[in-house]
Design a protein around this motif. Structure first.
Motif, PDB file in Angstrom:
ATOM      1  N   SER A   1       0.975  -1.337   0.106  1.00  0.00           N
ATOM      2  CA  SER A   1       0.197   0.154   0.014  1.00  0.00           C
ATOM      3  C   SER A   1       0.860   1.140  -0.064  1.00  0.00           C
ATOM      4  N   GLY A   2       2.275   1.125  -0.319  1.00  0.00           N
ATOM      5  CA  GLY A   2       3.083   2.365  -0.037  1.00  0.00           C
ATOM      6  C   GLY A   2       3.274   2.931   1.069  1.00  0.00           C
ATOM      7  N   VAL A   3       3.363   2.157   2.203  1.00  0.00           N
ATOM      8  CA  VAL A   3       3.744   2.722   3.564  1.00  0.00           C
ATOM      9  C   VAL A   3       5.184   2.609   3.574  1.00  0.00           C
ATOM     10  N   PRO A   4       5.839   3.841   3.995  1.00  0.00           N
ATOM     11  CA  PRO A   4       7.494   4.084   3.879  1.00  0.00           C
ATOM     12  C   PRO A   4       8.055   3.011   4.643  1.00  0.00           C
ATOM     13  N   ARG A   5       9.181   2.676   4.219  1.00  0.00           N
ATOM     14  CA  ARG A   5       9.860   1.527   4.938  1.00  0.00           C
ATOM     15  C   ARG A   5      10.185   1.816   6.481  1.00  0.00           C
ATOM     16  N   THR A   6      10.441   3.348   6.742  1.00  0.00           N
ATOM     17  CA  THR A   6      10.510   3.755   8.070  1.00  0.00           C
ATOM     18  C   THR A   6       9.431   3.209   8.900  1.00  0.00           C
ATOM     19  N   GLU A   7       8.233   3.213   8.595  1.00  0.00           N
ATOM     20  CA  GLU A   7       7.033   2.951   9.364  1.00  0.00           C
ATOM     21  C   GLU A   7       6.619   1.398   9.293  1.00  0.00           C
TER      22      GLU A   7
ATOM     23  N   ASP B   1      41.272   0.437   9.485  1.00  0.00           N
ATOM     24  CA  ASP B   1      39.878   1.294   9.267  1.00  0.00           C
ATOM     25  C   ASP B   1      39.012   0.946  10.501  1.00  0.00           C
ATOM     26  N   THR B   2      38.449   1.871  10.936  1.00  0.00           N
ATOM     27  CA  THR B   2      37.096   1.632  11.757  1.00  0.00           C
ATOM     28  C   THR B   2      35.979   0.970  10.931  1.00  0.00           C
ATOM     29  N   VAL B   3      35.653  -0.155  11.400  1.00  0.00           N
ATOM     30  CA  VAL B   3      34.623  -0.847  10.619  1.00  0.00           C
ATOM     31  C   VAL B   3      33.188  -0.680  11.376  1.00  0.00           C
ATOM     32  N   VAL B   4      32.023  -0.056  10.430  1.00  0.00           N
ATOM     33  CA  VAL B   4      30.939   0.338  11.246  1.00  0.00           C
ATOM     34  C   VAL B   4      29.804  -0.328  10.461  1.00  0.00           C
ATOM     35  N   LEU B   5      28.923  -1.247  10.943  1.00  0.00           N
ATOM     36  CA  LEU B   5      27.792  -1.746  10.503  1.00  0.00           C
ATOM     37  C   LEU B   5      26.511  -0.979  10.685  1.00  0.00           C
ATOM     38  N   VAL B   6      25.470  -0.738   9.553  1.00  0.00           N
ATOM     39  CA  VAL B   6      24.602   0.297   9.491  1.00  0.00           C
ATOM     40  C   VAL B   6      23.341  -0.696   9.086  1.00  0.00           C
TER      41      VAL B   6
ATOM     42  N   GLY C   1      16.830   4.678   5.879  1.00  0.00           N
ATOM     43  CA  GLY C   1      16.479   5.999   5.007  1.00  0.00           C
ATOM     44  C   GLY C   1      17.689   7.042   5.336  1.00  0.00           C
ATOM     45  N   GLU C   2      16.872   8.149   5.503  1.00  0.00           N
ATOM     46  CA  GLU C   2      17.526   9.407   5.814  1.00  0.00           C
ATOM     47  C   GLU C   2      18.287   9.268   7.396  1.00  0.00           C
ATOM     48  N   ALA C   3      17.724   8.352   8.149  1.00  0.00           N
ATOM     49  CA  ALA C   3      18.198   8.107   9.562  1.00  0.00           C
ATOM     50  C   ALA C   3      19.257   7.759   9.567  1.00  0.00           C
ATOM     51  N   LYS C   4      19.610   6.596   8.552  1.00  0.00           N
ATOM     52  CA  LYS C   4      20.910   6.048   8.288  1.00  0.00           C
ATOM     53  C   LYS C   4      21.875   6.861   7.620  1.00  0.00           C
ATOM     54  N   THR C   5      21.569   7.695   6.716  1.00  0.00           N
ATOM     55  CA  THR C   5      22.627   8.576   6.287  1.00  0.00           C
ATOM     56  C   THR C   5      22.973   9.637   7.529  1.00  0.00           C
ATOM     57  N   ASP C   6      22.068   9.929   8.237  1.00  0.00           N
ATOM     58  CA  ASP C   6      22.491  10.931   9.387  1.00  0.00           C
ATOM     59  C   ASP C   6      23.158  10.284  10.164  1.00  0.00           C
TER      60      ASP C   6
ATOM     61  N   LEU D   1      21.945   4.760  -1.122  1.00  0.00           N
ATOM     62  CA  LEU D   1      22.339   6.029  -1.617  1.00  0.00           C
ATOM     63  C   LEU D   1      22.781   7.244  -0.753  1.00  0.00           C
ATOM     64  N   GLY D   2      22.149   7.308   0.153  1.00  0.00           N
ATOM     65  CA  GLY D   2      22.605   8.432   1.031  1.00  0.00           C
ATOM     66  C   GLY D   2      23.871   8.134   1.739  1.00  0.00           C
ATOM     67  N   MET D   3      24.037   7.139   2.197  1.00  0.00           N
ATOM     68  CA  MET D   3      25.152   6.551   2.917  1.00  0.00           C
ATOM     69  C   MET D   3      26.198   6.483   1.712  1.00  0.00           C
ATOM     70  N   LEU D   4      25.867   6.057   0.718  1.00  0.00           N
ATOM     71  CA  LEU D   4      27.171   5.582  -0.148  1.00  0.00           C
ATOM     72  C   LEU D   4      27.799   7.172  -0.724  1.00  0.00           C
ATOM     73  N   GLY D   5      26.805   8.252  -0.928  1.00  0.00           N
ATOM     74  CA  GLY D   5      27.147   9.305  -1.387  1.00  0.00           C
ATOM     75  C   GLY D   5      28.025  10.176  -0.373  1.00  0.00           C
ATOM     76  N   LEU D   6      28.193   9.832   0.917  1.00  0.00           N
ATOM     77  CA  LEU D   6      28.715  10.584   1.634  1.00  0.00           C
ATOM     78  C   LEU D   6      30.448  10.125   1.684  1.00  0.00           C
ATOM     79  N   VAL D   7      30.790   9.086   1.121  1.00  0.00           N
ATOM     80  CA  VAL D   7      32.306   9.030   1.092  1.00  0.00           C
ATOM     81  C   VAL D   7      32.761   8.918  -0.257  1.00  0.00           C
ATOM     82  N   GLY D   8      34.035   8.868  -0.245  1.00  0.00           N
ATOM     83  CA  GLY D   8      34.735   9.120  -1.302  1.00  0.00           C
ATOM     84  C   GLY D   8      34.905   7.730  -2.403  1.00  0.00           C
ATOM     85  N   ARG D   9      34.642   6.394  -1.438  1.00  0.00           N
ATOM     86  CA  ARG D   9      34.910   5.214  -1.898  1.00  0.00           C
ATOM     87  C   ARG D   9      33.579   4.322  -1.805  1.00  0.00           C
ATOM     88  N   PRO D  10      32.426   4.685  -2.792  1.00  0.00           N
ATOM     89  CA  PRO D  10      31.357   3.891  -2.423  1.00  0.00           C
ATOM     90  C   PRO D  10      31.520   2.525  -3.222  1.00  0.00           C
ATOM     91  N   HIS D  11      30.950   1.543  -2.722  1.00  0.00           N
ATOM     92  CA  HIS D  11      30.732   0.155  -3.198  1.00  0.00           C
ATOM     93  C   HIS D  11      29.271  -0.411  -3.419  1.00  0.00           C
TER      94      HIS D  11
END
Length: 232
Positions: free
Chosen positions: A53-59, A110-115, A158-163, A189-199
């Motif tokens: 029904s299109g409910v956002p993933r956050t909800e 490197d500091t390894v971070v799970l998100v 989503g945005e919370a992950k990027t933040d 994409l938000g997370m990937l766009g914050l760094v210089g080396r996205p994969h």
């Protein structure tokens, strides 16, 4: 915490492991608590209806944690460890190229971070096995009785992950251009766009794959397999 000012951020579901950990755990929990497959599919049916029904993933993420309202946090953490011990034995449990990349980052200091939108019950055993330093995830709230209220501090979607990644870069004093990130879905994409080396991991998301092609981002294969138990 490592002293190297580089960090590598990893989405978890279908990036490091092949399962959607929250829902795989939900099935485990349902059966553990005396339910059956019918009970599990009934709950999943409600979530699928929300998606349809299109409910956002956050909800949907918030609805997931409301399902556990009243559960003991201590018992949920114990169940998470039990789930992971069973899950890790599956022949296709891990996305091996990403796990190898994580190991390389850890070896380099490197500091390894799970998100992840999942929670510590599922993620802490994985983080321990892979040697991750930080886990950014949804954090269920508990009441004075140690039971879940059904609410979360922040749904790591989503945005919370990027933040959260942006905040962690600042806290670590890391140079974003020297940092890496790994994801499998357009919501990364938000997370990937914050760094210089996205994969990008795998090619099952056409939006993310197209973005990777247009921007020259590396795409890792999504080969699966098992892990030998590390000796620590």
């Amino acid at each position: 915490m490592r002293t190297n000012r580089r960090a590598a951020f990893f989405d978890v579901d279908e990036t490091l492991i092949t399962a959607k950990s929250m829902f795989d755990f939900l099935r485990f929990w349902t059966l553990r608590e005396g339910g059956d497959e019918t009970d599990f599919h009934a709950v999943m049916g409600r979530f699928r209806s929300m998606w349809a029904s299109g409910v956002p993933r956050t909800e949907v993420n918030l609805a997931y944690y409301r399902h556990f309202a009243g559960a003991s946090w201590t018992e949920l953490l114990k169940a998470g460890r039990e789930w992971y011990e069973a899950y890790r034995l599956l022949p296709d449990a891990f996305v091996l190229p990403t796990v190898r990349a994580l190991t390389d980052h850890r070896t380099a200091g490197d500091t390894v971070v799970l998100v992840s939108g999942s929670f510590t019950g599922c993620l802490d055993p994985l983080a321990k096995e892979l040697g991750a330093d930080v886990v950014l995830c949804s954090q269920p709230l508990t009441g004075p009785d140690g039971r879940l209220t059904g609410e979360v501090r922040r749904a790591m979607i989503g945005e919370a992950k990027t933040d959260a990644v942006r905040e962690t870069l600042a806290r670590l004093g890391a140079d974003p251009a020297a940092c890496s990130a790994y994801g499998d879905h357009a919501s990364d994409l938000g997370m990937l766009g914050l760094v210089g080396r996205p994969h990008v991991v795998g090619r099952h998301d056409p939006v993310l794959t197209d973005h990777a092609v247009r921007h020259g981002w590396p795409v890792l294969p999504a080969d699966t397999g098992t892990l030998a138990r590390a000796s620590r």
